[in-house]
Motif scaffolding. Structure first.
Motif, PDB file in Angstrom:
ATOM      1  N   LYS A 292     -10.097  20.969  -3.375  1.00 49.53           N
ATOM      2  CA  LYS A 292      -9.530  20.808  -2.182  1.00 49.53           C
ATOM      3  C   LYS A 292      -8.796  19.489  -1.808  1.00 49.53           C
ATOM      4  O   LYS A 292      -7.656  19.535  -1.507  1.00 49.53           O
ATOM      5  CB  LYS A 292     -10.379  21.414  -1.053  1.00 49.53           C
ATOM      6  CG  LYS A 292      -9.871  21.802   0.139  1.00 49.53           C
ATOM      7  CD  LYS A 292      -9.189  23.139  -0.191  1.00 49.53           C
ATOM      8  CE  LYS A 292      -8.170  23.624   1.125  1.00 49.53           C
ATOM      9  NZ  LYS A 292      -7.367  24.736   0.747  1.00 49.53           N
ATOM     10  N   PHE A 293      -9.538  18.603  -2.119  1.00 43.18           N
ATOM     11  CA  PHE A 293      -9.223  17.117  -1.815  1.00 43.18           C
ATOM     12  C   PHE A 293      -8.110  16.908  -2.638  1.00 43.18           C
ATOM     13  O   PHE A 293      -7.148  16.339  -2.156  1.00 43.18           O
ATOM     14  CB  PHE A 293     -10.369  16.214  -2.075  1.00 43.18           C
ATOM     15  CG  PHE A 293     -11.070  15.900  -0.815  1.00 43.18           C
ATOM     16  CD1 PHE A 293     -10.854  14.563  -0.381  1.00 43.18           C
ATOM     17  CD2 PHE A 293     -12.040  16.453  -0.297  1.00 43.18           C
ATOM     18  CE1 PHE A 293     -11.118  14.241   0.980  1.00 43.18           C
ATOM     19  CE2 PHE A 293     -12.469  16.216   0.793  1.00 43.18           C
ATOM     20  CZ  PHE A 293     -12.418  15.121   1.287  1.00 43.18           C
ATOM     21  N   SER A 294      -8.225  17.403  -4.066  1.00 43.01           N
ATOM     22  CA  SER A 294      -7.071  16.928  -4.852  1.00 43.01           C
ATOM     23  C   SER A 294      -5.851  17.545  -4.432  1.00 43.01           C
ATOM     24  O   SER A 294      -4.778  17.044  -4.424  1.00 43.01           O
ATOM     25  CB  SER A 294      -7.370  17.064  -6.202  1.00 43.01           C
ATOM     26  OG  SER A 294      -7.556  18.324  -6.493  1.00 43.01           O
ATOM     27  N   SER A 295      -5.804  18.609  -4.065  1.00 40.53           N
ATOM     28  CA  SER A 295      -4.574  19.375  -3.617  1.00 40.53           C
ATOM     29  C   SER A 295      -4.095  18.951  -2.266  1.00 40.53           C
ATOM     30  O   SER A 295      -2.966  18.866  -2.055  1.00 40.53           O
ATOM     31  CB  SER A 295      -5.002  20.996  -3.453  1.00 40.53           C
ATOM     32  OG  SER A 295      -4.967  21.260  -2.119  1.00 40.53           O
ATOM     33  N   ILE A 296      -4.936  18.509  -1.178  1.00 42.04           N
ATOM     34  CA  ILE A 296      -4.493  18.010  -0.373  1.00 42.04           C
ATOM     35  C   ILE A 296      -3.981  16.620  -0.510  1.00 42.04           C
ATOM     36  O   ILE A 296      -2.734  16.344   0.099  1.00 42.04           O
ATOM     37  CB  ILE A 296      -5.818  17.736   0.947  1.00 42.04           C
ATOM     38  CG1 ILE A 296      -6.003  19.112   1.425  1.00 42.04           C
ATOM     39  CG2 ILE A 296      -5.288  16.978   1.666  1.00 42.04           C
ATOM     40  CD1 ILE A 296      -7.509  18.909   2.261  1.00 42.04           C
ATOM     41  N   GLN A 297      -4.602  15.912  -1.336  1.00 40.74           N
ATOM     42  CA  GLN A 297      -3.769  14.668  -1.611  1.00 40.74           C
ATOM     43  C   GLN A 297      -2.386  14.711  -2.227  1.00 40.74           C
ATOM     44  O   GLN A 297      -1.712  14.265  -1.798  1.00 40.74           O
ATOM     45  CB  GLN A 297      -4.688  14.106  -2.660  1.00 40.74           C
ATOM     46  CG  GLN A 297      -5.605  12.945  -2.117  1.00 40.74           C
ATOM     47  CD  GLN A 297      -6.233  12.347  -3.622  1.00 40.74           C
ATOM     48  OE1 GLN A 297      -5.581  11.689  -4.379  1.00 40.74           O
ATOM     49  NE2 GLN A 297      -7.488  12.667  -3.599  1.00 40.74           N
TER      50      GLN A 297
ATOM     51  N   THR B 217      -1.347  -1.988   4.069  1.00 37.67           N
ATOM     52  CA  THR B 217      -2.146  -3.270   3.637  1.00 37.67           C
ATOM     53  C   THR B 217      -2.622  -3.913   4.974  1.00 37.67           C
ATOM     54  O   THR B 217      -3.495  -4.907   4.707  1.00 37.67           O
ATOM     55  CB  THR B 217      -0.728  -4.424   3.359  1.00 37.67           C
ATOM     56  OG1 THR B 217       0.104  -4.352   4.378  1.00 37.67           O
ATOM     57  CG2 THR B 217      -0.170  -3.875   1.961  1.00 37.67           C
ATOM     58  N   VAL B 218      -2.555  -3.426   5.990  1.00 37.24           N
ATOM     59  CA  VAL B 218      -3.346  -3.865   7.235  1.00 37.24           C
ATOM     60  C   VAL B 218      -4.749  -3.499   7.303  1.00 37.24           C
ATOM     61  O   VAL B 218      -5.781  -4.019   7.252  1.00 37.24           O
ATOM     62  CB  VAL B 218      -2.495  -3.526   8.428  1.00 37.24           C
ATOM     63  CG1 VAL B 218      -3.312  -4.361   9.760  1.00 37.24           C
ATOM     64  CG2 VAL B 218      -1.112  -3.681   8.430  1.00 37.24           C
ATOM     65  N   SER B 219      -4.809  -2.075   7.138  1.00 37.50           N
ATOM     66  CA  SER B 219      -6.106  -1.660   7.348  1.00 37.50           C
ATOM     67  C   SER B 219      -7.000  -1.161   6.358  1.00 37.50           C
ATOM     68  O   SER B 219      -8.210  -1.020   6.516  1.00 37.50           O
ATOM     69  CB  SER B 219      -6.000  -0.492   8.436  1.00 37.50           C
ATOM     70  OG  SER B 219      -5.226   0.523   8.133  1.00 37.50           O
ATOM     71  N   GLU B 220      -6.196  -0.705   5.203  1.00 40.08           N
ATOM     72  CA  GLU B 220      -6.995  -0.271   4.343  1.00 40.08           C
ATOM     73  C   GLU B 220      -8.162   0.832   4.326  1.00 40.08           C
ATOM     74  O   GLU B 220      -9.171   0.537   4.413  1.00 40.08           O
ATOM     75  CB  GLU B 220      -7.607  -1.299   3.328  1.00 40.08           C
ATOM     76  CG  GLU B 220      -7.875  -1.067   1.911  1.00 40.08           C
ATOM     77  CD  GLU B 220      -6.579  -0.514   1.213  1.00 40.08           C
ATOM     78  OE1 GLU B 220      -6.693   0.108   0.217  1.00 40.08           O
ATOM     79  OE2 GLU B 220      -5.703  -1.117   1.568  1.00 40.08           O
ATOM     80  N   PRO B 221      -7.856   2.052   4.961  1.00 39.71           N
ATOM     81  CA  PRO B 221      -8.960   2.899   5.475  1.00 39.71           C
ATOM     82  C   PRO B 221      -9.513   3.811   4.497  1.00 39.71           C
ATOM     83  O   PRO B 221      -9.238   4.784   4.595  1.00 39.71           O
ATOM     84  CB  PRO B 221      -8.001   3.573   6.511  1.00 39.71           C
ATOM     85  CG  PRO B 221      -6.529   3.570   6.089  1.00 39.71           C
ATOM     86  CD  PRO B 221      -6.524   2.409   5.285  1.00 39.71           C
ATOM     87  N   LEU B 222     -10.140   3.257   3.695  1.00 37.33           N
ATOM     88  CA  LEU B 222     -10.885   4.188   2.519  1.00 37.33           C
ATOM     89  C   LEU B 222      -9.953   5.084   1.864  1.00 37.33           C
ATOM     90  O   LEU B 222      -9.069   5.937   2.105  1.00 37.33           O
ATOM     91  CB  LEU B 222     -11.975   4.933   3.166  1.00 37.33           C
ATOM     92  CG  LEU B 222     -11.600   6.446   3.722  1.00 37.33           C
ATOM     93  CD1 LEU B 222     -13.384   6.781   3.499  1.00 37.33           C
ATOM     94  CD2 LEU B 222     -11.502   6.504   5.087  1.00 37.33           C
ATOM     95  N   LEU B 223     -10.102   4.856   0.493  1.00 38.52           N
ATOM     96  CA  LEU B 223      -9.045   5.742  -0.533  1.00 38.52           C
ATOM     97  C   LEU B 223      -9.455   7.239  -0.408  1.00 38.52           C
ATOM     98  O   LEU B 223     -10.748   7.533   0.063  1.00 38.52           O
ATOM     99  CB  LEU B 223      -9.339   5.170  -1.761  1.00 38.52           C
ATOM    100  CG  LEU B 223      -8.674   3.896  -2.104  1.00 38.52           C
ATOM    101  CD1 LEU B 223      -8.814   2.613  -1.374  1.00 38.52           C
ATOM    102  CD2 LEU B 223      -8.523   3.659  -3.520  1.00 38.52           C
ATOM    103  N   PRO B 224      -8.805   8.003  -0.538  1.00 42.49           N
ATOM    104  CA  PRO B 224      -8.805   9.508  -0.859  1.00 42.49           C
ATOM    105  C   PRO B 224     -10.274   9.841  -1.512  1.00 42.49           C
ATOM    106  O   PRO B 224     -11.021  10.440  -1.371  1.00 42.49           O
ATOM    107  CB  PRO B 224      -7.542  10.081  -1.157  1.00 42.49           C
ATOM    108  CG  PRO B 224      -6.675   9.093  -0.928  1.00 42.49           C
ATOM    109  CD  PRO B 224      -7.135   7.729  -0.818  1.00 42.49           C
TER     110      PRO B 224
END
Length: 323
Positions: A98-103, A52-59
DNA sequence: CCAAATGATTTCCG
DNA sequence: CGGAAATCATTTGG
């Protein structure tokens, strides 16, 4: 939610997400009193502070960013070699997969780790396990040999904790409980007191004169209530290496926030420490077997009236150990 | 199954 | 904050 929900399915998190699972079991069943507040707060800290603090970009954002980046690269390369749209398409597909599998992996391991932590903190907190026989032995020995002032220093507590394979807080709890319960009904503990007094006397005797093989204690002088004079050494401690890691102070999970990976790593780290320590049970230091006969020195144990002699003649409260 | 024992938590106090 | 006292929740022994 269990993570910055990426819209994708989070099957392992259950319908709502992890928080339902994670907070399950925190509610007091009685419901009347609002106790358990500390546990809840701690659990909330554990569960509730997902970025909740930094919210560093969603996957998904990251995925898009990376995709456009690759597209730019491809576009540059298209000046030097022919690139078919098919190839671009394929590339984008690969990236997305790839991204979704990493997620998925990250979500899974995070949820797993948090679940394990949850059970460690909550279950271990609410589910009580009796201390091992030997631990109780050690604690009682200390208590009764310091009966005039059963307040172990911080150092002593640490040592006892190590010897008993429990935490310092548990030692404090134990002494708190013991003091109260002893004071409340001294009569009930007389037998135990005599036993441990005699035991320390025996150990002292052993230390002093190990060579002499006398199984005769030096005249206890106590109108002992039944128990014969033989003190069998208690060996039968089952002593399952209980995993008592995660002592109350090591909640260093309290500032996550970097990224999911570090979170997972932190959790893993904590979890991997479940080895449980090896204690050095066996070598007992001699606790200066002061035999103070004053009953209830600590805290005006004036024993108003009822503590006369519930079971046996009060006579000598404490046998004179040693000479 | 019940009651006692016991470890942990909460509340209050100095 | 450490301890006393009360209370809770679980385990153990009958």
């Amino acid at each position: 939610p269990c993570l910055p929900s990426t819209g994708a399915s989070a099957a392992w998190c259950g319908p709502g997400s992890g928080s339902a699972l994670l907070t399950r079991g925190l509610t007091d069943k009685g419901g009347a009193t609002s106790s358990r507040s500390h546990a809840q707060a701690r659990a909330r800290v554990l569960v509730g502070q997902h970025r909740t603090v930094s919210e560093p970009l969603l996957p998904s954002q990251a995925c898009n960013e990376f995709t456009t980046h690759v597209m730019n690269l491809l576009r540059e390369q298209s000046r030097t070699r022919p690139i078919s749209p098919k190839e671009i398409e394929r590339m984008v597909g690969i990236i997305h997969r790839k991204f979704s599998s990493i997620q998925m992996q990250l979500k899974q391991s995070t949820c797993e780790a948090v679940m394990i932590l949850r059970s460690r903190f909550l279950d271990a907190r609410r589910k009580r396990r009796n201390f091992s026989k030997q631990a109780t032995e050690i604690l009682n020995e200390y208590f009764y040999s310091h009966l005039s002032n059963p307040y172990p220093s911080e150092e002593a507590k640490e040592e006892l904790a190590k010897k008993c394979s429990i935490t310092v807080s548990q030692v404090s709890n134990w002494f708190g409980n013991k003091r109260i319960r002893y004071k409340k009904n001294i009569g009930k503990f007389q037998e135990e007191a005599n036993l441990y007094a005699a035991k320390t006397a025996v150990t002292a005797a052993h230390a002093v004169a190990a060579a002499v093989q006398n199984n005769q204690t030096n005249s206890p002088t106590t109108p002992n209530s039944g128990s014969s004079g033989s003190f069998n050494l208690p060996n039968s401690g089952d002593m399952f290496m209980n995993m008592q890691s995660l002592n109350g102070d090591s909640y260093q999970g309290s500032q996550v926030g970097a990224n999911v990976q570090s979170q997972v790593d932190t959790l893993r780290h904590v979890i991997n420490q479940t080895g449980g320590y090896n204690d050095g049970l066996g070598g007992n230091s001699l606790y200066s077997p002061h035999n103070l006969n004053a009953n209830g020195g600590w805290q005006d144990a004036t024993t108003p009236s009822s503590v006369t002699s519930p079971t046996e003649g009060p006579g000598s409260v404490h046998s004179d150990t040693s000479n």
